[in-house]
Design an enzyme around this catalytic site. Structure first.
Site, PDB file in Angstrom:
ATOM      1  N   CYS A  56       0.827  -1.216   0.000  1.00 26.67           N
ATOM      2  CA  CYS A  56       0.000   0.000   0.000  1.00 26.67           C
ATOM      3  C   CYS A  56       0.858   1.263   0.000  1.00 26.67           C
ATOM      4  O   CYS A  56       0.529   2.256  -0.660  1.00 26.67           O
ATOM      5  CB  CYS A  56      -0.961   0.004   1.181  1.00 26.67           C
ATOM      6  SG  CYS A  56      -0.193  -0.179   2.797  1.00 26.67           S
ATOM      7  N   HIS A 162      -2.228   1.165   7.221  1.00 28.88           N
ATOM      8  CA  HIS A 162      -2.479   1.341   5.786  1.00 28.88           C
ATOM      9  C   HIS A 162      -1.990   2.713   5.342  1.00 28.88           C
ATOM     10  O   HIS A 162      -1.926   3.659   6.139  1.00 28.88           O
ATOM     11  CB  HIS A 162      -3.974   1.214   5.506  1.00 28.88           C
ATOM     12  CG  HIS A 162      -4.327   1.138   4.053  1.00 28.88           C
ATOM     13  ND1 HIS A 162      -3.817   0.181   3.206  1.00 28.88           N
ATOM     14  CD2 HIS A 162      -5.154   1.914   3.289  1.00 28.88           C
ATOM     15  CE1 HIS A 162      -4.313   0.352   1.995  1.00 28.88           C
ATOM     16  NE2 HIS A 162      -5.116   1.406   2.022  1.00 28.88           N
ATOM     17  N   ASP A 180      -8.302   4.958  -1.782  1.00 25.61           N
ATOM     18  CA  ASP A 180      -7.747   3.735  -1.196  1.00 25.61           C
ATOM     19  C   ASP A 180      -7.095   2.871  -2.271  1.00 25.61           C
ATOM     20  O   ASP A 180      -7.759   2.415  -3.203  1.00 25.61           O
ATOM     21  CB  ASP A 180      -8.857   2.949  -0.490  1.00 25.61           C
ATOM     22  CG  ASP A 180      -8.328   1.942   0.514  1.00 25.61           C
ATOM     23  OD1 ASP A 180      -7.266   1.349   0.243  1.00 25.61           O
ATOM     24  OD2 ASP A 180      -8.964   1.760   1.565  1.00 25.61           O
TER      25      ASP A 180
END
EC number: 2.3.2.15
Length: 501
Positions: A56, A162, A180
């Site tokens: 991520c 994240h 995201d």
């Protein structure tokens, strides 16, 4: 037989609002009217899905770097220079990131090494008002972007830590748009800034520090064109320590009276594999059939690389280094075996090129360069161009790879004898060692007791005495070295605000 698997997750709402929902669309329209969605358009143009569950951070960073049009200086696939997760390996090996992710501080390190301008803040050293100010700043502009590091639990989402970019802001509702990068899990969504701030205040167990946010923008200058530091080799930790800690100590403890003695102290103590730490950057592309040709852009980049190489070889320090390394002067060489010979370099670069062009995160040791040949021709401006053409084998597949080689012609007279030696046309150990010495912190030389010698050294390594292109290269390497040393000391998550000069 049953097969376990997951197809996305239901977005917890509230607190989140799905970007594609009617409410999400309304929030978007209102934010556009208020001018706080300016960063969205460039970001969404390069929106990507992380290619690994733990990528991520890399996906967020490559997305932002591409949105800012920062040139990575090397090709991704085909002829294209483009940031991809597989290219972000400066501060942490990709296999480690793939296994356990990346810390906030090391992602900051990666952003710096990629050539971006970065301002980073741990939540514990900031405030929600401070965070809101920067979100607003980047949301009303398209030349800076915010990446947030947060814990999903605060957003009532599944998972732990994240990273994702912030794509916009709704001032009236005090909500941020999260783009995201785990698109296989959650869609883009609006989230109250207070919830996001709460998520950034979670402590990362791997570092003992809170998470945070970083502002990324274009630098005033492009990153290194010809030289770069690398932490791919496992020895980079010890080499960085040697350059920053050991050299100043050696110069203090040794009785150095002239430049030759200074170089002797450094070169004879260099780790045998120091050339794994500083590299010259080759331009690669897929092999072509028929007569080779270069695009205008390739010619321009090659010209800049060649000018930097010439500027290195015109420095006073280069003349001292070349003289010292010549056999008649010292008998010392910072390379081992034949790794600095052109055929070995050509074969190695072709293997690395095949790996990059194949888009694989693996070791170039899996590739074997079956043959290489040199092609020389004159461009339209009558300027000679040299290219190595190689055939690389990986299993049952073959890949043709072309490598553009920056060249510099000239002669060098050895100060210890009357002989005149030719300077090698490709970047070699003499050039690399010169640039590495120029890139050391100015404090490196402070322990030299002889004031006259200290003054002479300062004149040789002074950044003000270098031409513009070489000055930019050296400053870039100094920043890289400083950041990598902080990584090596485990301080990259502690002193994000320390200047990088």
């Amino acid at each position: 037989m049953a097969m376990a698997g997951l197809y996305r997750r239901l977005l917890p709402s509230p607190p989140a609002v799905d970007f594609a929902s009617s409410q999400g669309k309304q929030l978007f329209l209102e934010a556009v009217q208020n001018g706080t969605m300016e960063s969205f358009y460039r970001l969404v143009s390069y929106f990507q899905t992380q290619s690994e569950p733990a990528f991520c951070g890399l996906a967020s960073l490559s997305m932002v770097l591409n949105a800012l049009a920062i040139d990575p200086g090397r090709k991704w696939k085909g002829p294209w220079r483009w940031f991809d997760e597989s290219m972000l390996d400066c501060c942490e090996p990709l296999d480690k990131i793939k296994a356990r992710g990346i810390s906030f501080g090391k992602l900051v390190c990666l952003a710096h090494c990629a050539g971006a301008k970065v301002e980073a803040f741990h939540a514990s050293h900031s405030s929600i008002d401070h965070f809101r100010k920067y979100v607003m700043k980047c949301s009303t502009s398209d030349d800076c972007h915010v990446i947030s590091s947060y814990h999903r639990e605060a957003l009532k989402q599944t998972g732990t830590g994240h990273f994702s970019p912030i794509g916009g802001y709704h001032a009236g509702k005090d909500m941020a748009l999260i783009l995201d990068v785990a698109r296989f899990k959650y869609p883009p969504h609006w989230i109250p800034l207070t919830h996001l701030w709460e998520g950034m205040n979670y402590v990362d167990e791997s570092t003992g520090k809170t998470r945070g946010f970083m502002l990324i923008s274009r630098p005033h200058r492009e990153p290194g064109m010809l030289y770069t530091l690398s932490c791919k080799h496992e020895s980079w930790n010890s080499i960085a320590k040697f350059l920053i800690d050991d050299i100043p100590f050696l110069l203090t403890s040794e009785d150095v009276k002239d430049i030759c003695k200074v170089l002797s102290v450094i070169v004879t103590s260099l780790p045998s594999n120091f050339e794994e730490f500083i590299k010259w950057v080759a331009e690669i592309r897929r092999g072509e059939d028929g007569s080779p040709s270069l695009s205008v852009e390739e010619k321009a980049r090659l010209s800049v690389k060649e000018e930097i190489l010439k500027q290195v070889q015109r420095t006073g320090l280069f003349k001292h280094v070349a003289s010292f390394l010549s056999h008649s002067c010292s008998g010392h060489t910072p390379t081992s075996g034949d790794r600095d010979t052109f055929p070995v370099i050509a074969a190695s670069v072709c293997c690395q090129g095949a790996e990059i062009l194949g888009g694989k995160i693996s070791s170039s040791a899996e590739y074997c360069c079956r043959e290489t040949c040199m092609k020389c021709w004159k461009a339209e401006d009558d300027k000679p161009i040299r290219m190595v053409c190689g055939t690389v084998v990986n299993g049952n597949t073959e890949q043709g790879v072309d490598v553009l080689i920056p060249s510099s012609c000239g002669k060098l007279s050895c100060t210890c004898s009357s002989t005149t030696k030719s300077i090698r046309k490709h970047p070699a150990s003499t050039d690399v060692l010169t640039v590495l010495l120029l890139s050391l912190p100015t404090s490196t030389w402070a322990g030299i007791a002889d004031e006259k010698l200290l003054s002479e050294i300062h004149d040789l390594v002074s950044i003000e005495n270098l031409p513009a292109l070489l000055q930019e290269e050296v400053l870039h390497l100094r920043r890289q070295l400083h950041i990598l040393k902080r990584c090596q000391e485990g301080k990259v998550d502690e002193d994000l605000g320390v200047p990088l000069s």
